[in-house]
Design a protein around this motif. Structure first.
Motif, mmCIF file in Angstrom:
data_model
loop_
_atom_site.group_PDB
_atom_site.id
_atom_site.type_symbol
_atom_site.label_atom_id
_atom_site.label_comp_id
_atom_site.label_asym_id
_atom_site.label_seq_id
_atom_site.Cartn_x
_atom_site.Cartn_y
_atom_site.Cartn_z
ATOM 1 N N LEU A 6 1.340 -1.538 0.336
ATOM 2 C CA LEU A 6 -0.135 -0.100 0.009
ATOM 3 C C LEU A 6 1.187 1.598 0.307
ATOM 4 O O LEU A 6 1.881 0.904 0.706
ATOM 5 C CB LEU A 6 -1.052 0.169 1.145
ATOM 6 C CG LEU A 6 -1.940 -0.875 1.422
ATOM 7 C CD1 LEU A 6 -2.361 -0.718 2.858
ATOM 8 C CD2 LEU A 6 -2.677 -1.042 0.652
ATOM 9 N N ALA A 7 0.773 1.828 -0.783
ATOM 10 C CA ALA A 7 1.368 3.479 -1.021
ATOM 11 C C ALA A 7 0.640 5.021 -0.603
ATOM 12 O O ALA A 7 -1.148 5.101 -1.087
ATOM 13 C CB ALA A 7 1.410 3.369 -2.723
ATOM 14 N N GLY A 8 1.049 5.916 -0.420
ATOM 15 C CA GLY A 8 0.693 6.988 0.027
ATOM 16 C C GLY A 8 0.995 7.416 0.902
ATOM 17 O O GLY A 8 1.414 7.356 2.292
ATOM 18 N N ASP B 159 5.581 20.819 1.408
ATOM 19 C CA ASP B 159 4.752 21.927 1.002
ATOM 20 C C ASP B 159 4.709 21.326 -0.364
ATOM 21 O O ASP B 159 4.546 22.135 -1.038
ATOM 22 C CB ASP B 159 5.514 23.147 0.689
ATOM 23 C CG ASP B 159 4.311 24.133 1.223
ATOM 24 O OD1 ASP B 159 2.800 24.635 1.177
ATOM 25 O OD2 ASP B 159 4.254 25.265 0.414
ATOM 26 N N GLN B 160 2.753 20.336 -0.404
ATOM 27 C CA GLN B 160 2.340 19.914 -1.808
ATOM 28 C C GLN B 160 1.150 19.011 -0.993
ATOM 29 O O GLN B 160 1.256 18.974 0.341
ATOM 30 C CB GLN B 160 3.018 18.766 -2.218
ATOM 31 C CG GLN B 160 3.697 17.824 -1.161
ATOM 32 C CD GLN B 160 4.277 17.321 -2.654
ATOM 33 O OE1 GLN B 160 4.852 15.819 -2.646
ATOM 34 N NE2 GLN B 160 5.332 17.647 -2.962
ATOM 35 N N PRO B 161 0.156 19.023 -1.894
ATOM 36 C CA PRO B 161 -0.513 18.598 -1.542
ATOM 37 C C PRO B 161 -0.195 16.820 -0.877
ATOM 38 O O PRO B 161 0.665 16.879 -1.580
ATOM 39 C CB PRO B 161 -2.328 18.359 -2.643
ATOM 40 C CG PRO B 161 -0.900 19.636 -3.490
ATOM 41 C CD PRO B 161 -0.233 19.808 -3.207
ATOM 42 N N VAL B 162 -2.125 16.477 0.351
ATOM 43 C CA VAL B 162 -1.363 15.067 0.284
ATOM 44 C C VAL B 162 -1.311 13.697 -0.170
ATOM 45 O O VAL B 162 -0.489 13.487 -0.971
ATOM 46 C CB VAL B 162 -2.350 14.831 1.696
ATOM 47 C CG1 VAL B 162 -2.231 13.026 2.293
ATOM 48 C CG2 VAL B 162 -1.946 15.598 2.416
ATOM 49 N N VAL B 163 -2.023 14.013 -1.673
ATOM 50 C CA VAL B 163 -2.062 12.725 -2.780
ATOM 51 C C VAL B 163 -2.899 14.038 -3.646
ATOM 52 O O VAL B 163 -3.593 14.549 -3.824
ATOM 53 C CB VAL B 163 -3.528 12.647 -2.240
ATOM 54 C CG1 VAL B 163 -4.509 12.955 -1.600
ATOM 55 C CG2 VAL B 163 -3.476 11.259 -3.335
ATOM 56 N N PRO C 185 -6.781 19.599 5.329
ATOM 57 C CA PRO C 185 -7.377 20.583 4.859
ATOM 58 C C PRO C 185 -8.048 20.269 3.751
ATOM 59 O O PRO C 185 -6.974 20.006 2.532
ATOM 60 C CB PRO C 185 -6.461 21.611 5.349
ATOM 61 C CG PRO C 185 -6.093 21.009 6.496
ATOM 62 C CD PRO C 185 -5.795 19.572 6.378
ATOM 63 N N GLY C 186 -9.097 20.530 2.801
ATOM 64 C CA GLY C 186 -8.975 20.854 1.765
ATOM 65 C C GLY C 186 -9.085 20.031 0.693
ATOM 66 O O GLY C 186 -9.445 19.993 -0.768
ATOM 67 N N LEU C 187 -9.162 18.748 0.810
ATOM 68 C CA LEU C 187 -10.013 17.855 0.118
ATOM 69 C C LEU C 187 -10.903 16.929 0.036
ATOM 70 O O LEU C 187 -11.742 16.682 1.620
ATOM 71 C CB LEU C 187 -8.965 16.085 0.800
ATOM 72 C CG LEU C 187 -9.049 14.849 -0.358
ATOM 73 C CD1 LEU C 187 -8.957 15.251 -1.626
ATOM 74 C CD2 LEU C 187 -8.587 13.638 0.690
ATOM 75 N N LEU C 188 -11.784 17.174 -0.638
ATOM 76 C CA LEU C 188 -12.924 17.456 -0.814
ATOM 77 C C LEU C 188 -13.571 15.780 -1.065
ATOM 78 O O LEU C 188 -13.233 15.232 -1.869
ATOM 79 C CB LEU C 188 -14.030 18.527 -1.419
ATOM 80 C CG LEU C 188 -13.306 19.818 -1.870
ATOM 81 C CD1 LEU C 188 -13.968 20.869 -2.469
ATOM 82 C CD2 LEU C 188 -13.996 20.625 -0.141
#
Length: 308
Positions: free
Chosen positions: A178-180, A188-192, A217-220
């Motif tokens: 599993l990866a991520g 300083d970049q989006p998580v995914v 934050p910010g992942l809809l």
């Protein structure tokens, strides 16, 4: 192939990585993975945090901070420990996933991290995401690996993809990979991103970590659902993660996150190790299990003997 909901210890012992992947897929979003920080003292004396999480209904145990060069899981019998007079807190030196599986009868995996910061990597050689460490993890009984990053480690999506590629080439299909990331890990970049997902799939990951909407934050929700759909198109799994210390939030938060994960289509749910230091609130492991599959399947997993 049994769906994971119906599998017992003897079934897990016979599974390789691809079979475990299929068993999780067949369970249709009703699999729970609890993460444990191996060097944290047990929450309850006389028992390890691994056993406590398993007793609350966890199907899979994910070891965080496990060092394949110096195996240790606090709370298990082994050398070392702290004698308090009225009780003994064992240090668990030498404890491996193989031993843990004999005790709890569940699949056990561990985190490996593609750390590129030289001084940090030098301090934790047995935790790095290398083919050599992955092979040692397999030899020590691990059923799955999560290629990820802890806070402040500077892990990037590119680093994760490259580590997955090298480990897959070396080990083949022996382990579930599993990866991520569950949070930014100090970058300083989006998580995914969509590019991350494509890179993980191309590298050979069996599954991709996607933070449950409401944890970072910010992942809809609609954005996460689109990423899940892409992973499923490739025939792989999604692990929806709670890795932001919300494993220590109120049960109502856990229930909301669980139902969000259902709506976006995740295959297995992760709950992190930072409710207290080292383990989620045990009640929240139970709450998550009830929310994703009800009492029937939760109680079966809680009660199942490792001799089944």
């Amino acid at each position: 192939m049994k769906r994971l909901l119906d599998a017992f210890a003897s079934d897990f012992r016979a599974m390789d990585g691809r079979e475990l992947r299929e068993s999780i897929r067949l369970a249709e979003g009703r699999t729970l993975c609890a993460e444990i920080l191996v060097l944290a003292p047990p929450l309850v004396d006389g028992i390890s945090n691994v056993e406590l999480a398993a007793s609350m209904g966890a199907d899979l145990i994910l070891l965080n901070g496990y060092d394949v060069l110096q195996p240790q899981v606090m709370g298990f019998p082994g050398t070392g420990g702290l004698d308090l007079g009225w009780t003994h807190l064992p240090a668990g030196l030498g404890t491996t996933p193989e031993q843990i599986k004999r005790w709890i009868g569940r699949p056990v995996g561990l985190n490996l991290e593609p750390i590129s910061i030289p001084e940090l990597a030098a301090r934790m050689p047995g935790r790095l995401a290398t083919p050599e460490n992955a092979r040692l993890a397999q030899e020590q009984g691990a059923d799955f690996l999560v290629i990820t990053g802890n806070p402040k480690t500077g892990i990037t999506g590119e680093g994760i993809a490259e580590a997955v590629r090298r480990i897959r080439e070396d080990l083949g299909d022996a382990l579930l990979l599993l990866a991520g990331k569950m949070h930014r890990a100090g970058v300083d970049q989006p998580v995914v991103t969509e590019a991350d997902v494509e890179a993980f799939l191309a590298a050979g990951a069996d599954g991709v970590l996607i933070p449950l909407p409401g944890t970072v934050p910010g992942l809809l929700e609609h954005e996460a659902a689109r990423l899940v759909e892409r992973v499923h198109q490739a025939g792989r799994l999604v692990m929806g993660t709670i890795g932001t210390s919300q494993e220590g939030a109120s049960p109502s938060v856990i229930e909301q996150l669980a139902l969000t994960g259902k709506r976006i289509g995740v295959d297995l749910f992760h709950i992190g190790d930072a409710g207290f230091t080292g383990i989620a609130f045990p009640e929240n492991i139970y709450t998550l299990s009830i929310a994703i599959r009800g009492r029937r399947h939760t109680w079966r997993r809680m009660a199942a003997s490792p001799y089944r």
